[in-house]
Design a protein around this motif. Sequence first.
Motif, PDB file in Angstrom:
ATOM      1  N   VAL A 235     -22.314  46.907  40.861  1.00  0.00           N
ATOM      2  CA  VAL A 235     -21.755  48.060  41.563  1.00  0.00           C
ATOM      3  C   VAL A 235     -20.458  48.513  40.902  1.00  0.00           C
ATOM      4  N   GLY A 236     -19.635  47.550  40.479  1.00  0.00           N
ATOM      5  CA  GLY A 236     -18.382  47.895  39.826  1.00  0.00           C
ATOM      6  C   GLY A 236     -18.595  48.657  38.530  1.00  0.00           C
ATOM      7  N   VAL A 237     -19.548  48.196  37.717  1.00  0.00           N
ATOM      8  CA  VAL A 237     -19.843  48.874  36.450  1.00  0.00           C
ATOM      9  C   VAL A 237     -20.442  50.249  36.710  1.00  0.00           C
ATOM     10  N   ARG A 238     -21.328  50.322  37.675  1.00  0.00           N
ATOM     11  CA  ARG A 238     -21.984  51.604  37.978  1.00  0.00           C
ATOM     12  C   ARG A 238     -20.989  52.651  38.461  1.00  0.00           C
ATOM     13  N   GLU A 239     -20.038  52.218  39.269  1.00  0.00           N
ATOM     14  CA  GLU A 239     -19.070  53.149  39.847  1.00  0.00           C
ATOM     15  C   GLU A 239     -17.785  53.271  39.032  1.00  0.00           C
ATOM     16  N   GLY A 240     -17.614  52.383  38.060  1.00  0.00           N
ATOM     17  CA  GLY A 240     -16.464  52.484  37.174  1.00  0.00           C
ATOM     18  C   GLY A 240     -15.160  51.929  37.712  1.00  0.00           C
ATOM     19  N   ARG A 241     -15.233  51.018  38.705  1.00  0.00           N
ATOM     20  CA  ARG A 241     -14.016  50.375  39.210  1.00  0.00           C
ATOM     21  C   ARG A 241     -14.382  49.012  39.799  1.00  0.00           C
ATOM     22  N   ALA A 242     -13.504  48.057  39.642  1.00  0.00           N
ATOM     23  CA  ALA A 242     -13.803  46.675  40.012  1.00  0.00           C
ATOM     24  C   ALA A 242     -14.014  46.492  41.507  1.00  0.00           C
ATOM     25  N   THR A 243     -13.352  47.303  42.313  1.00  0.00           N
ATOM     26  CA  THR A 243     -13.434  47.149  43.774  1.00  0.00           C
ATOM     27  C   THR A 243     -14.493  48.049  44.402  1.00  0.00           C
ATOM     28  N   ALA A 244     -15.396  48.559  43.593  1.00  0.00           N
ATOM     29  CA  ALA A 244     -16.328  49.579  44.086  1.00  0.00           C
ATOM     30  C   ALA A 244     -17.160  49.091  45.270  1.00  0.00           C
ATOM     31  N   TYR A 245     -17.659  47.856  45.210  1.00  0.00           N
ATOM     32  CA  TYR A 245     -18.501  47.391  46.319  1.00  0.00           C
ATOM     33  C   TYR A 245     -17.719  47.369  47.624  1.00  0.00           C
ATOM     34  N   PHE A 246     -16.492  46.888  47.574  1.00  0.00           N
ATOM     35  CA  PHE A 246     -15.672  46.822  48.776  1.00  0.00           C
ATOM     36  C   PHE A 246     -15.308  48.220  49.272  1.00  0.00           C
ATOM     37  N   ASP A 247     -15.165  49.153  48.347  1.00  0.00           N
ATOM     38  CA  ASP A 247     -14.920  50.541  48.737  1.00  0.00           C
ATOM     39  C   ASP A 247     -16.138  51.122  49.455  1.00  0.00           C
ATOM     40  N   VAL A 248     -17.317  50.805  48.948  1.00  0.00           N
ATOM     41  CA  VAL A 248     -18.544  51.271  49.576  1.00  0.00           C
ATOM     42  C   VAL A 248     -18.655  50.718  51.000  1.00  0.00           C
ATOM     43  N   GLN A 249     -18.371  49.432  51.147  1.00  0.00           N
ATOM     44  CA  GLN A 249     -18.443  48.826  52.474  1.00  0.00           C
ATOM     45  C   GLN A 249     -17.403  49.430  53.414  1.00  0.00           C
ATOM     46  N   ALA A 250     -16.214  49.697  52.895  1.00  0.00           N
ATOM     47  CA  ALA A 250     -15.165  50.302  53.720  1.00  0.00           C
ATOM     48  C   ALA A 250     -15.594  51.676  54.217  1.00  0.00           C
ATOM     49  N   ALA A 251     -16.295  52.428  53.362  1.00  0.00           N
ATOM     50  CA  ALA A 251     -16.769  53.754  53.771  1.00  0.00           C
ATOM     51  C   ALA A 251     -17.792  53.650  54.900  1.00  0.00           C
ATOM     52  N   TRP A 252     -18.509  52.520  54.957  1.00  0.00           N
ATOM     53  CA  TRP A 252     -19.444  52.269  56.053  1.00  0.00           C
ATOM     54  C   TRP A 252     -18.726  51.730  57.293  1.00  0.00           C
ATOM     55  N   GLY A 253     -17.422  51.497  57.181  1.00  0.00           N
ATOM     56  CA  GLY A 253     -16.671  50.938  58.307  1.00  0.00           C
ATOM     57  C   GLY A 253     -16.731  49.439  58.374  1.00  0.00           C
ATOM     58  N   ASN A 254     -17.059  48.795  57.235  1.00  0.00           N
ATOM     59  CA  ASN A 254     -17.246  47.341  57.215  1.00  0.00           C
ATOM     60  C   ASN A 254     -16.134  46.612  56.476  1.00  0.00           C
ATOM     61  N   SER A 255     -14.948  47.167  56.444  1.00  0.00           N
ATOM     62  CA  SER A 255     -13.850  46.501  55.747  1.00  0.00           C
ATOM     63  C   SER A 255     -13.365  45.298  56.565  1.00  0.00           C
ATOM     64  N   ILE A 256     -12.727  44.353  55.882  1.00  0.00           N
ATOM     65  CA  ILE A 256     -12.171  43.175  56.540  1.00  0.00           C
ATOM     66  C   ILE A 256     -10.802  43.527  57.113  1.00  0.00           C
ATOM     67  N   ASP A 257     -10.641  43.341  58.426  1.00  0.00           N
ATOM     68  CA  ASP A 257      -9.362  43.677  59.055  1.00  0.00           C
ATOM     69  C   ASP A 257      -8.782  42.518  59.849  1.00  0.00           C
ATOM     70  N   GLY A 258      -9.372  41.332  59.673  1.00  0.00           N
ATOM     71  CA  GLY A 258      -8.848  40.157  60.348  1.00  0.00           C
ATOM     72  C   GLY A 258      -9.125  40.100  61.836  1.00  0.00           C
ATOM     73  N   GLY A 259     -10.026  40.927  62.327  1.00  0.00           N
ATOM     74  CA  GLY A 259     -10.363  40.923  63.745  1.00  0.00           C
ATOM     75  C   GLY A 259      -9.657  41.988  64.560  1.00  0.00           C
ATOM     76  N   VAL A 260      -8.908  42.876  63.900  1.00  0.00           N
ATOM     77  CA  VAL A 260      -8.177  43.919  64.619  1.00  0.00           C
ATOM     78  C   VAL A 260      -9.145  44.849  65.357  1.00  0.00           C
ATOM     79  N   ALA A 261     -10.226  45.258  64.682  1.00  0.00           N
ATOM     80  CA  ALA A 261     -11.190  46.165  65.313  1.00  0.00           C
ATOM     81  C   ALA A 261     -11.832  45.510  66.538  1.00  0.00           C
ATOM     82  N   LEU A 262     -12.117  44.219  66.440  1.00  0.00           N
ATOM     83  CA  LEU A 262     -12.700  43.507  67.577  1.00  0.00           C
ATOM     84  C   LEU A 262     -11.729  43.494  68.751  1.00  0.00           C
ATOM     85  N   ALA A 263     -10.453  43.215  68.476  1.00  0.00           N
ATOM     86  CA  ALA A 263      -9.445  43.190  69.539  1.00  0.00           C
ATOM     87  C   ALA A 263      -9.314  44.561  70.196  1.00  0.00           C
ATOM     88  N   ARG A 264      -9.297  45.622  69.385  1.00  0.00           N
ATOM     89  CA  ARG A 264      -9.193  46.975  69.936  1.00  0.00           C
ATOM     90  C   ARG A 264     -10.416  47.324  70.773  1.00  0.00           C
TER      91      ARG A 264
END
Length: 372
Positions: A235-264
């Motif tokens: 994914v990183g090579v395809r998108e041209g950046r090392a963090t591309a997979y995590f960026d894709v997941q963040a766009a889906w709302g799946n970023s790691i926030d340490g449980g903040v979203a669950l608490a809210r």
Amino acid sequence: MFAPDTSRLRRLSRPTVLALGGYAATRVIGLVVLAIAAAVTGEDGLHRLKGRWDSVWYVRVAEHGYGYETTLPNGDVHSDLAFFPLFPALERGLSSVLPVDAATAGLLVSWTAGLAAAWGIHRCGAHVFSPRAGVLLAVLWGVYPTAFVQSMAYTETLFTALAAWSLYAVLRERWILAGLLCAVAGLTRPTAVALIAALGVTALVLLVRDRRLPRRTLAGVLIAPLGWLAYLVYVGVREGRATAYFDVQAAWGNSIDGGVALARFIVGLPWPAALGLCAALALLGRLLVLCVRQGQPLPLLVYTCGVVFVSLVGAAYFGSRPRLMMPAFGLLLPPAVALARLRTRTVVPVLAGLALASAGYGAFTLLGPGPP
């Protein structure tokens, strides 16, 4: 020449047959209840199993490869790169050799993997405690509240099968096999980080204890993360950046926030619902404590805690979290061992009741809004 002791072979295989038969019965009950509910409501139950939600994304990847994305009304971009490649690859391969479409192939993969998962779960339980506990562990996994997902064209069964057999290989000290299975699991779901951690932590403890690490153990640990890393690199090579997979997941709302979203989410609920959810989380915590007190082997314990941790610290929609925790079958070992102490005439009605309750909840969920 001596004749084989067939009676002994039958006795040895009986727990496995019971585990697979019991698990299969739970899934059949779920499908029958879904079919009845669908007929009553006029809905298409089969379509809900193979043609909705994430299943559609897997089929699209299977048929066209990666490269599709859609923009939501709020501007969020959902890319199919969020989905790991093994499941759609199996859909594509199976549909090319059988007269079925990719969606139906997904069901076949999921159902077959479910049996493989139940077998592996049974073997883990039997190895750690007893064959009877192993049987009950496999059946309890089949009556998990969100077990209806095991009948869908989703990746939960495939990942759990690979994870269970990888853990069983570690328990048997077959490290290279464990690493290979873990690497394949890493091509299935991001949750493979919990399995990778289980192998790594176990090897580290062995190194500290013995002040040496056998080459086969080291090889297994080094192999374990290769599948997961390979997809992230792709994914990183395809998108041209090392963090591309995590960026894709963040766009889906799946970023790691340490449980903040669950608490809210909990804070935003009406107090009766919030109280009930807190009670459920307390029960989850209690199960984890029981797993520790039970003396579960380190790899199984690290894997179970890892899956639960990953499922809770992300910002994903709360409704998906119970199914994300479903591969953590170690959570079911305390109740499985407790049930193993009871008479069969007591255990069977309990499991039957749980199977019907799980099936009813599954039909209600699938024919309603459904899983995310």
